[in-house]
Design a protein around this motif. Structure first.
Motif, PDB file in Angstrom:
ATOM      1  N   ASN A   7       0.861  -1.178   0.000  1.00 54.46           N
ATOM      2  CA  ASN A   7       0.000   0.000   0.000  1.00 54.46           C
ATOM      3  C   ASN A   7       0.899   1.229   0.000  1.00 54.46           C
ATOM      4  OD1 ASN A   7      -2.111   1.758   0.170  1.00 54.46           O
ATOM      5  ND2 ASN A   7      -2.609   1.334   2.314  1.00 54.46           N
ATOM      6  N   ASN A   8       0.825   2.023  -1.074  1.00 56.24           N
ATOM      7  CA  ASN A   8       1.720   3.162  -1.254  1.00 56.24           C
ATOM      8  C   ASN A   8       0.989   4.487  -1.106  1.00 56.24           C
ATOM      9  OD1 ASN A   8       4.517   2.100  -2.478  1.00 56.24           O
ATOM     10  ND2 ASN A   8       2.859   0.837  -3.304  1.00 56.24           N
ATOM     11  N   ASP A   9       1.626   5.415  -0.423  1.00 50.13           N
ATOM     12  CA  ASP A   9       1.165   6.801  -0.358  1.00 50.13           C
ATOM     13  C   ASP A   9       2.248   7.648  -1.022  1.00 50.13           C
ATOM     14  OD1 ASP A   9       0.367   9.361   0.192  1.00 50.13           O
ATOM     15  OD2 ASP A   9      -0.091   9.003   2.310  1.00 50.13           O
ATOM     16  N   LEU A  10       2.007   8.066  -2.255  1.00 47.81           N
ATOM     17  CA  LEU A  10       3.024   8.755  -3.046  1.00 47.81           C
ATOM     18  C   LEU A  10       3.264  10.188  -2.588  1.00 47.81           C
ATOM     19  CD1 LEU A  10       2.102   7.441  -6.610  1.00 47.81           C
ATOM     20  CD2 LEU A  10       3.727   6.501  -4.947  1.00 47.81           C
ATOM     21  N   ARG A  11       2.527  10.653  -1.570  1.00 50.05           N
ATOM     22  CA  ARG A  11       2.736  12.010  -1.060  1.00 50.05           C
ATOM     23  C   ARG A  11       3.896  12.073  -0.076  1.00 50.05           C
ATOM     24  NH1 ARG A  11      -3.241  12.608   1.161  1.00 50.05           N
ATOM     25  NH2 ARG A  11      -2.567  10.543   1.887  1.00 50.05           N
ATOM     26  N   VAL A  12       4.370  10.914   0.370  1.00 51.86           N
ATOM     27  CA  VAL A  12       5.459  10.890   1.347  1.00 51.86           C
ATOM     28  C   VAL A  12       6.680  10.228   0.734  1.00 51.86           C
ATOM     29  CG1 VAL A  12       3.876  10.861   3.311  1.00 51.86           C
ATOM     30  CG2 VAL A  12       4.643   8.706   2.329  1.00 51.86           C
ATOM     31  N   SER A  14       8.889   7.944   1.993  1.00 50.71           N
ATOM     32  CA  SER A  14       8.830   6.483   2.127  1.00 50.71           C
ATOM     33  C   SER A  14       7.409   6.055   1.804  1.00 50.71           C
ATOM     34  CB  SER A  14       9.222   6.064   3.550  1.00 50.71           C
ATOM     35  OG  SER A  14      10.541   6.475   3.849  1.00 50.71           O
ATOM     36  N   SER A  15       7.178   5.777   0.518  1.00 55.97           N
ATOM     37  CA  SER A  15       5.808   5.660   0.023  1.00 55.97           C
ATOM     38  C   SER A  15       5.086   4.405   0.503  1.00 55.97           C
ATOM     39  CB  SER A  15       5.800   5.702  -1.506  1.00 55.97           C
ATOM     40  OG  SER A  15       6.524   4.602  -2.039  1.00 55.97           O
ATOM     41  N   VAL A  16       5.812   3.341   0.856  1.00 54.06           N
ATOM     42  CA  VAL A  16       5.154   2.111   1.296  1.00 54.06           C
ATOM     43  C   VAL A  16       4.701   2.285   2.745  1.00 54.06           C
ATOM     44  CG1 VAL A  16       5.385  -0.363   1.689  1.00 54.06           C
ATOM     45  CG2 VAL A  16       6.529   0.696  -0.267  1.00 54.06           C
ATOM     46  N   VAL A  17       3.381   2.377   2.940  1.00 53.99           N
ATOM     47  CA  VAL A  17       2.845   2.612   4.283  1.00 53.99           C
ATOM     48  C   VAL A  17       2.337   1.329   4.933  1.00 53.99           C
ATOM     49  CG1 VAL A  17       2.291   5.023   3.825  1.00 53.99           C
ATOM     50  CG2 VAL A  17       0.598   3.254   3.305  1.00 53.99           C
ATOM     51  N   ALA A  18       2.148   0.292   4.138  1.00 50.03           N
ATOM     52  CA  ALA A  18       1.683  -0.984   4.691  1.00 50.03           C
ATOM     53  C   ALA A  18       1.995  -2.101   3.705  1.00 50.03           C
ATOM     54  CB  ALA A  18       0.190  -0.953   5.003  1.00 50.03           C
ATOM     55  N   THR A  19       2.243  -3.284   4.244  1.00 45.79           N
ATOM     56  CA  THR A  19       2.469  -4.469   3.431  1.00 45.79           C
ATOM     57  C   THR A  19       1.553  -5.578   3.927  1.00 45.79           C
ATOM     58  OG1 THR A  19       4.800  -3.882   3.086  1.00 45.79           O
ATOM     59  CG2 THR A  19       4.160  -6.156   2.624  1.00 45.79           C
ATOM     60  N   TYR A  20       0.788  -6.156   3.006  1.00 48.34           N
ATOM     61  CA  TYR A  20      -0.152  -7.214   3.355  1.00 48.34           C
ATOM     62  C   TYR A  20       0.351  -8.531   2.771  1.00 48.34           C
ATOM     63  CZ  TYR A  20      -2.970  -2.965   3.801  1.00 48.34           C
ATOM     64  OH  TYR A  20      -3.425  -1.713   4.125  1.00 48.34           O
ATOM     65  N   LYS A  21       0.439  -9.541   3.624  1.00 48.62           N
ATOM     66  CA  LYS A  21       0.939 -10.846   3.174  1.00 48.62           C
ATOM     67  C   LYS A  21      -0.067 -11.917   3.547  1.00 48.62           C
ATOM     68  CE  LYS A  21       4.104 -13.680   1.503  1.00 48.62           C
ATOM     69  NZ  LYS A  21       3.268 -14.882   1.351  1.00 48.62           N
ATOM     70  N   GLY A  22      -0.628 -12.555   2.520  1.00 50.51           N
ATOM     71  CA  GLY A  22      -1.588 -13.619   2.779  1.00 50.51           C
ATOM     72  C   GLY A  22      -1.640 -14.635   1.666  1.00 50.51           C
ATOM     73  N   HIS A  23      -1.338 -14.191   0.451  1.00 46.92           N
ATOM     74  CA  HIS A  23      -1.366 -15.082  -0.701  1.00 46.92           C
ATOM     75  C   HIS A  23      -0.040 -15.828  -0.830  1.00 46.92           C
ATOM     76  CE1 HIS A  23      -5.202 -13.643  -2.297  1.00 46.92           C
ATOM     77  NE2 HIS A  23      -4.807 -12.410  -1.992  1.00 46.92           N
ATOM     78  N   SER A  24      -0.124 -17.065  -1.256  1.00 44.03           N
ATOM     79  CA  SER A  24       1.086 -17.878  -1.445  1.00 44.03           C
ATOM     80  C   SER A  24       1.606 -17.788  -2.874  1.00 44.03           C
ATOM     81  CB  SER A  24       0.794 -19.346  -1.110  1.00 44.03           C
ATOM     82  OG  SER A  24      -0.236 -19.864  -1.940  1.00 44.03           O
ATOM     83  N   GLN A  25       0.800 -17.195  -3.762  1.00 46.18           N
ATOM     84  CA  GLN A  25       1.211 -17.035  -5.152  1.00 46.18           C
ATOM     85  C   GLN A  25       0.890 -15.616  -5.610  1.00 46.18           C
ATOM     86  OE1 GLN A  25       0.237 -20.376  -7.856  1.00 46.18           O
ATOM     87  NE2 GLN A  25      -0.553 -21.478  -6.061  1.00 46.18           N
ATOM     88  N   GLU A  26       1.078 -15.376  -6.886  1.00 48.06           N
ATOM     89  CA  GLU A  26       0.887 -14.057  -7.478  1.00 48.06           C
ATOM     90  C   GLU A  26      -0.489 -13.475  -7.172  1.00 48.06           C
ATOM     91  OE1 GLU A  26       0.589 -12.326 -12.073  1.00 48.06           O
ATOM     92  OE2 GLU A  26       1.456 -14.287 -11.649  1.00 48.06           O
ATOM     93  N   VAL A  27      -0.525 -12.175  -6.848  1.00 42.23           N
ATOM     94  CA  VAL A  27      -1.777 -11.453  -6.632  1.00 42.23           C
ATOM     95  C   VAL A  27      -2.316 -11.009  -7.988  1.00 42.23           C
ATOM     96  CG1 VAL A  27      -2.870  -9.451  -5.553  1.00 42.23           C
ATOM     97  CG2 VAL A  27      -1.049 -10.685  -4.356  1.00 42.23           C
ATOM     98  N   CYS A  28      -3.578 -11.360  -8.284  1.00 45.01           N
ATOM     99  CA  CYS A  28      -4.165 -11.108  -9.601  1.00 45.01           C
ATOM    100  C   CYS A  28      -5.153  -9.947  -9.613  1.00 45.01           C
ATOM    101  CB  CYS A  28      -4.887 -12.356 -10.096  1.00 45.01           C
ATOM    102  SG  CYS A  28      -3.858 -13.832 -10.193  1.00 45.01           S
ATOM    103  N   GLY A  29      -5.794  -9.667  -8.464  1.00 45.56           N
ATOM    104  CA  GLY A  29      -6.822  -8.634  -8.437  1.00 45.56           C
ATOM    105  C   GLY A  29      -6.858  -7.906  -7.111  1.00 45.56           C
ATOM    106  N   LEU A  30      -7.140  -6.599  -7.176  1.00 47.14           N
ATOM    107  CA  LEU A  30      -7.264  -5.757  -5.983  1.00 47.14           C
ATOM    108  C   LEU A  30      -8.451  -4.824  -6.155  1.00 47.14           C
ATOM    109  CD1 LEU A  30      -3.528  -4.689  -5.503  1.00 47.14           C
ATOM    110  CD2 LEU A  30      -4.794  -6.266  -4.037  1.00 47.14           C
ATOM    111  N   LYS A  31      -9.207  -4.617  -5.097  1.00 51.45           N
ATOM    112  CA  LYS A  31     -10.338  -3.688  -5.171  1.00 51.45           C
ATOM    113  C   LYS A  31     -10.591  -3.073  -3.798  1.00 51.45           C
ATOM    114  CE  LYS A  31     -12.642  -3.586  -8.457  1.00 51.45           C
ATOM    115  NZ  LYS A  31     -12.611  -2.801  -9.719  1.00 51.45           N
TER     116      LYS A  31
END
Length: 206
Positions: A7-12, A14-31
């Motif tokens: 999760n990136n906030d391009l206004r700062v 250090s743009s990465v404000v959070a990292t979510y880890k749950g999938h064991s393979q490639e992430v295909c969709g986000l909403k």
């Protein structure tokens, strides 16, 4: 490829404000929907995240048997999420994200690449294979099947007024459809005619 979501906030700086880890393979969709994020992976899983917490998902939804790319938050029921399975699955599933329960499952017969809800009526548009299908929710009766692409539909996007949908296909075409009513006019009933495109297709770009 490692299944992480940044999760990136391009206004700062250090743009990465959070990292979510749950999938064991490639992430295909986000909403996104407000503070909630739905993610679909090649592992066939759907995760529901809260923006403020990256340590643990709210729900891990297991039902699809192949990659999940298509995700759609319902605009008239805030706790309802639709997800679409890829090749070998082909199902649209509906989830109560408060409980994690699967409410319904519909077999489309082909890989589901995108899902878009109408913001005017209780309708859902799906793309699978080389066609688009308009469904009435919650009965999931087919209202129309839209044809025009000569190869798989890869993605769909909705205009700001909610009326027009553009689909992008592997045939290198963009097709514009007035699926959810004419811009600037009241919603008209959609005829339940199978295997015919809408008469309101504006244009095709290649």
């Amino acid at each position: 490829m490692d299944g992480r979501i940044f999760n990136n906030d391009l206004r700062v700086m250090s743009s990465v404000v959070a990292t979510y880890k749950g999938h064991s393979q490639e992430v295909c969709g986000l909403k996104w929907s407000g503070e909630r994020l739905a993610s679909g992976g090649k592992d066939g899983l759907v995760h529901i995240w809260d923006r403020s917490s990256s340590t643990q998902w709210l729900h891990r939804l297991r039902a699809h048997t192949s990659a999940v790319k298509a995700l759609g938050w319902c605009p008239f029921q805030i706790h309802l999420l639709a997800s679409g399975g890829g090749k070998g699955d082909g199902k649209i599933k509906f989830w109560n994200i408060q409980t994690g329960a699967c409410l319904n499952s519909v077999d489309t017969g082909s890989q589901v690449s995108s899902l878009l809800w109408s913001n005017k009526e209780r309708e859902l548009l799906s793309s699978q294979g080389s066609q688009l299908t308009l469904w009435k929710y919650p009965s999931m009766v087919k209202m129309a099947e839209l044809y025009g692409h000569t190869s798989s539909v890869l993605s769909m996007s909705q205009s700001a007024d909610g009326c027009t949908v553009v689909s992008a296909g592997g045939d290198e075409r963009l097709m514009f459809w007035n699926v959810f009513g004419e811009p600037g006019t009241a919603k008209k009933p959609v005829p339940n005619v199978a295997r015919e495109p809408f008469s309101h297709v504006a244009r095709s770009i290649r």
